[in-house]
Design a protein around this motif. Sequence first.
Motif, PDB file in Angstrom:
ATOM      1  N   ALA A 192      17.154  -2.010  -3.084  1.00 45.15           N
ATOM      2  CA  ALA A 192      17.800  -3.186  -2.496  1.00 45.15           C
ATOM      3  C   ALA A 192      16.826  -3.869  -1.553  1.00 45.15           C
ATOM      4  CB  ALA A 192      19.073  -2.810  -1.735  1.00 45.15           C
ATOM      5  N   ILE A 193      16.920  -5.199  -1.501  1.00 41.30           N
ATOM      6  CA  ILE A 193      16.066  -5.950  -0.581  1.00 41.30           C
ATOM      7  C   ILE A 193      16.890  -6.842   0.349  1.00 41.30           C
ATOM      8  CG2 ILE A 193      14.038  -5.944  -2.083  1.00 41.30           C
ATOM      9  CD1 ILE A 193      14.815  -8.768  -2.981  1.00 41.30           C
ATOM     10  N   ARG A 194      18.228  -6.805   0.210  1.00 38.24           N
ATOM     11  CA  ARG A 194      19.034  -7.676   1.059  1.00 38.24           C
ATOM     12  C   ARG A 194      20.414  -7.108   1.377  1.00 38.24           C
ATOM     13  NH1 ARG A 194      18.481  -9.799  -4.024  1.00 38.24           N
ATOM     14  NH2 ARG A 194      20.370 -10.011  -5.278  1.00 38.24           N
ATOM     15  N   ALA A 239      12.401  -0.222  -1.550  1.00 36.37           N
ATOM     16  CA  ALA A 239      12.297  -1.645  -1.216  1.00 36.37           C
ATOM     17  C   ALA A 239      11.193  -2.255  -2.071  1.00 36.37           C
ATOM     18  CB  ALA A 239      11.990  -1.830   0.267  1.00 36.37           C
ATOM     19  N   ASN A 240      11.559  -3.189  -2.928  1.00 37.07           N
ATOM     20  CA  ASN A 240      10.572  -3.838  -3.790  1.00 37.07           C
ATOM     21  C   ASN A 240       9.775  -4.824  -2.949  1.00 37.07           C
ATOM     22  OD1 ASN A 240       9.112  -4.515  -5.982  1.00 37.07           O
ATOM     23  ND2 ASN A 240      10.725  -5.632  -7.038  1.00 37.07           N
ATOM     24  N   HIS A 241       8.693  -4.326  -2.411  1.00 41.50           N
ATOM     25  CA  HIS A 241       7.946  -4.985  -1.339  1.00 41.50           C
ATOM     26  C   HIS A 241       7.047  -6.086  -1.919  1.00 41.50           C
ATOM     27  CE1 HIS A 241       6.295  -5.322   2.596  1.00 41.50           C
ATOM     28  NE2 HIS A 241       5.162  -4.678   2.369  1.00 41.50           N
ATOM     29  N   LEU A 277      15.690  -3.266   6.791  1.00 36.44           N
ATOM     30  CA  LEU A 277      16.553  -2.476   5.910  1.00 36.44           C
ATOM     31  C   LEU A 277      16.046  -1.043   5.776  1.00 36.44           C
ATOM     32  CD1 LEU A 277      17.688  -4.719   2.902  1.00 36.44           C
ATOM     33  CD2 LEU A 277      19.133  -3.466   4.509  1.00 36.44           C
ATOM     34  N   VAL A 278      14.732  -0.879   5.699  1.00 35.94           N
ATOM     35  CA  VAL A 278      14.175   0.472   5.619  1.00 35.94           C
ATOM     36  C   VAL A 278      14.498   1.239   6.898  1.00 35.94           C
ATOM     37  CG1 VAL A 278      12.038   1.810   5.484  1.00 35.94           C
ATOM     38  CG2 VAL A 278      12.356  -0.177   3.995  1.00 35.94           C
ATOM     39  N   ASP A 279      14.341   0.592   8.042  1.00 35.55           N
ATOM     40  CA  ASP A 279      14.661   1.249   9.315  1.00 35.55           C
ATOM     41  C   ASP A 279      16.145   1.610   9.392  1.00 35.55           C
ATOM     42  OD1 ASP A 279      12.041   1.006  10.065  1.00 35.55           O
ATOM     43  OD2 ASP A 279      12.369  -0.723  11.387  1.00 35.55           O
ATOM     44  N   ASN A 312      19.011  -9.418 -10.347  1.00 36.82           N
ATOM     45  CA  ASN A 312      18.954 -10.742  -9.744  1.00 36.82           C
ATOM     46  C   ASN A 312      19.153 -11.857 -10.766  1.00 36.82           C
ATOM     47  OD1 ASN A 312      16.544 -10.638 -11.109  1.00 36.82           O
ATOM     48  ND2 ASN A 312      15.237 -10.704  -9.301  1.00 36.82           N
ATOM     49  N   THR A 313      19.754 -11.534 -11.916  1.00 38.18           N
ATOM     50  CA  THR A 313      20.019 -12.538 -12.941  1.00 38.18           C
ATOM     51  C   THR A 313      21.511 -12.826 -12.961  1.00 38.18           C
ATOM     52  OG1 THR A 313      18.168 -11.698 -14.250  1.00 38.18           O
ATOM     53  CG2 THR A 313      19.726 -13.141 -15.371  1.00 38.18           C
ATOM     54  N   VAL A 314      21.907 -14.007 -12.530  1.00 41.16           N
ATOM     55  CA  VAL A 314      23.319 -14.318 -12.329  1.00 41.16           C
ATOM     56  C   VAL A 314      24.152 -14.165 -13.602  1.00 41.16           C
ATOM     57  CG1 VAL A 314      24.931 -16.155 -11.693  1.00 41.16           C
ATOM     58  CG2 VAL A 314      22.847 -15.792 -10.337  1.00 41.16           C
ATOM     59  N   PRO A 315      23.723 -14.699 -14.770  1.00 35.51           N
ATOM     60  CA  PRO A 315      24.602 -14.644 -15.947  1.00 35.51           C
ATOM     61  C   PRO A 315      24.866 -13.243 -16.483  1.00 35.51           C
ATOM     62  CG  PRO A 315      22.910 -16.336 -16.217  1.00 35.51           C
ATOM     63  CD  PRO A 315      22.520 -15.515 -15.030  1.00 35.51           C
ATOM     64  N   VAL A 316      24.083 -12.246 -16.060  1.00 34.03           N
ATOM     65  CA  VAL A 316      24.285 -10.912 -16.617  1.00 34.03           C
ATOM     66  C   VAL A 316      25.675 -10.379 -16.301  1.00 34.03           C
ATOM     67  CG1 VAL A 316      23.409  -9.513 -14.693  1.00 34.03           C
ATOM     68  CG2 VAL A 316      23.105  -8.711 -17.027  1.00 34.03           C
TER      69      VAL A 316
END
Length: 395
Positions: A180-182, A199-201, A212-214, A114-118
Motif C-alpha cells: 500500500a502507498i496511501r 511500499a512501492n517506493h 505509512l512505513v513508520d 490502481n486500475t479503476v475499471p477492474v
Amino acid sequence: MQFGIFGIADIAPDPHTGYTQSEHERISNVVKIAQRADELGLDVFAFGEHHNPPFVASSPSSMLAHVAALTENIILSTSVTLITTNDPVRLAEDYAFVQHLAKGRLDLMLGRGNTVPVYPWFGKNIQDGIPLALENYNLLHRLWREDVVDWEGRFRTALQGFTATPRPLDDVPPFVWHGAIRTPEIAEQAAFYGNGYFANHILAPNFHFKPLVDFYRQRFEHYGHGPAAHAIVGLGGQAYIAKKSQDAYDRFRPYFENYPMFRGSKLEDFATQTPLSVGSPQEIIDKTLTFQEGFGDYQRQLWNVDALSLPLDMVLEQVELLATEVVPVLRKEMESRRAPGTPGAPTHASLVKAKYGAAEPRQPRPNPNRGDNLSGTSPYQDSDPLVQARFPLAV
C-alpha cells in the motif's frame, strides 16, 4: 536482506524502432528474465497482476508455477495480487498449489491495484475497495490456517464446512506482504497479523511513503510482534544501470521520456526528486543506501528493470549488472549498517522452523471419499476431531 526484481509485463512501442512485442513474445521474455535472475543469484522474482492491455499479467499464479519448474533457488512472489477483486477461496487454493510446486519458494504481495475499471469487470464496486481488501484477507488468513472454515461476510457467499485444498506446504502458509502507498487501514492489517508491509517506493517524491512505513512499524509493536525496528518492511524501486553514468542517462532517456506515464518529465529531474535510480553501479548503490538511512533497516528491496518497452537484451544486461555489481556491495554495506538483532525476511524454511522447531512438519493426508465426493465431517486423518464439517444442503 533480500534483493530482487519485479514487474507487471507492460508492452509499449520501442521509441527507436516502433516495434511492439506481441503478447506471446512478452510472456516468453518475462520467463527468460526470471531464469536469468535465478542463475545470477538474485533472491526474489515477483510478477504482478493486471487485466487489461497493454499488460499481459492476468495470471500471476500460472507464471510463477511455470517459472518454479525452470528455476532452482529464487523466491517467487507476486508484485501484486488483487485482494479486492479475486475470490479469497480461489487465492487460497491457487497459491497453496503453487507453493507445493515451488517447494516453498513462494510468498505473496497483496494490494488493491490502481486500475479503476477492474472493479466492475469483476463484479465489485470501487467504493468498497478498502472493506473488500480487509475482509478478503481476513478470510484468506483463516483458509490457510483452519482445516474447516465456516464464514459469513459482506462480499461473497457464506462458507459452510469448507476446506481449502491443498493445505499449504508443511501446513505453513506463504508469507504475506501487504502492499500500500496511501492506505493506513492496510498498514494496520499487516501489523495486526505480523505480516510484511511493502511500499512501492517509486512514482512519488523521495521518502513520500515514510509516514505509512513508520505507522506500520508502530502498530507492529503495538500488537506484540516485536520492536518497531523489527517490523518486516519491503521497498520497491526502479533502476537503469550502465558502467558510466552518462551512458545510463543517454540509453534510458528515450524509453523514459517517451513512455506515456512520463511524457513531459525530464529524466534528470525525476531521478533527483524520486527514488528512480539511474547511473553507474556505484550511484545505484549510494542511492539505495539512502533508503536504509531514511526508512530504517528493512528486509526486501525489489527493482523494476523490465518496463517502459526496454528490449530483452537491455533487460538482461540490467539484471546482470544488478546481480554482479550492485547487489553484492549492497549486501555487505547494508549488513554492516544493520542494528544487531534485526530479523531477515521470512522464508518458508524459517517459518517451518519457527512453527515446528526440530519436529517433523505436518503432512496432511485426506480421509477417504465416503461415496459422494466428500471425505466426511473430518477432512484429514489428523484433523481436530472436535471440529466437524457441516456441509450445506442441496435445496
